[in-house]
Design an enzyme around this catalytic site. Structure first.
Site, short mmCIF file in Angstrom:
data_model
loop_
_atom_site.label_atom_id
_atom_site.label_comp_id
_atom_site.label_asym_id
_atom_site.label_seq_id
_atom_site.Cartn_x
_atom_site.Cartn_y
_atom_site.Cartn_z
CG ASP A 89 -1.75 1.19 1.38
OD1 ASP A 89 -2.40 1.59 0.40
OD2 ASP A 89 -1.77 1.77 2.49
CG ASP A 93 -2.10 2.18 6.59
OD1 ASP A 93 -2.22 1.97 5.37
OD2 ASP A 93 -2.56 3.20 7.16
CG ASP A 106 -1.58 7.77 0.49
OD1 ASP A 106 -0.69 8.62 0.40
OD2 ASP A 106 -2.40 7.54 -0.42
#
Length: 233
Positions: free
Chosen positions: A11, A174, A13
């Site tokens: 991922d 996250d 961001d």
């Protein structure tokens, strides 16, 4: 899952780049151009993860404008958000501590890609400005709503491009949607604690929990990875 690991998807961001301040900058600039109030960093950080269109809708709801303004307002906000991001991609944030070393350590052992809900042009610009783009063979961004995680479409697309079964891919992220997309695609998953998302339930089976990037290096044992014999248990 016990299939050998053959590739890694990250991922963007909150996983590779600490972009919350940059996302807030672009969002608030777009809102200001439309004569709307901006939002604080903590608020915007909690909205990150589903791409700029969802971010803008959350801002409109928080401004009590959801469903009230014409559709052109959301379009204008997205246009200005993209413009600010592409004009100053370096302002979107720097890699989290240890991320550059992580990518350097794993790059010779595993093919790596980015799978993000940020649209591809924005993602590539931010990665390049952060000095990370060269580590990845491809960037798979959510250029249509249907591609956004938790949909598995981007992970499946990445697996096809890498010519590996999804079951041998590791998705590192996250957010909850990263983990849900990984589950839907049938691939391995690792959750990073340094990002913006909430922690998954403690008993989530087969999930790696990483408190720092170097923990992934240790788990993957790069010296053995070139032979593709590093299964996840």
């Amino acid at each position: 899952m016990s299939a050998p690991l053959s590739a890694i998807a990250f991922d963007l961001d909150g996983t590779l780049v600490d972009s919350a301040a940059g996302v807030a900058l672009a969002l608030n600039a777009a809102l200001m151009n439309a004569g709307l109030p901006g939002f604080g960093l903590a608020t915007v950080r909690g909205w990150i993860g589903d791409g700029p269109d969802a971010l803008i809708q959350r801002a409109l709801r928080a401004s009590a404008l959801d469903g009230v303004p014409p559709a052109t307002l959301a379009w204008r906000l997205r246009r200005d958000f993209d413009e600010v991001t592409l004009r100053e991609p370096a302002a979107q944030g720097a890699p989290f501590p240890g991320v550059a070393a992580l990518l350097s350590a794993l790059g010779d052992a595993y093919p790596m890609v980015v799978v993000t809900n940020k649209p591809t042009p924005l993602a590539r610009a931010v990665l390049e400005a952060a000095g990370l783009l060269a580590h990845f063979s491809a960037v798979h961004g959510a250029d249509t709503p249907a591609q956004r995680k938790p949909s598995p479409l981007l992970i499946q697309q990445a697996a096809r491009q890498l010519d590996v079964p999804p079951a041998t891919l590791l998705m590192v992220g996250d957010g909850t949607h990263d983990l849900q997309a990984a589950h839907a695609a049938g691939c391995h998953a690792a959750w990073v604690a340094w990002g913006y998302g909430e922690a998954p339930p403690p008993a989530t089976p087969g999930l790696w929990r990483l408190d720092a990037p170097h923990e992934l290096i240790a788990r993957l044992r790069p010296s053995q990875a070139a032979a593709r014999h590093a299964p996840i248990h």
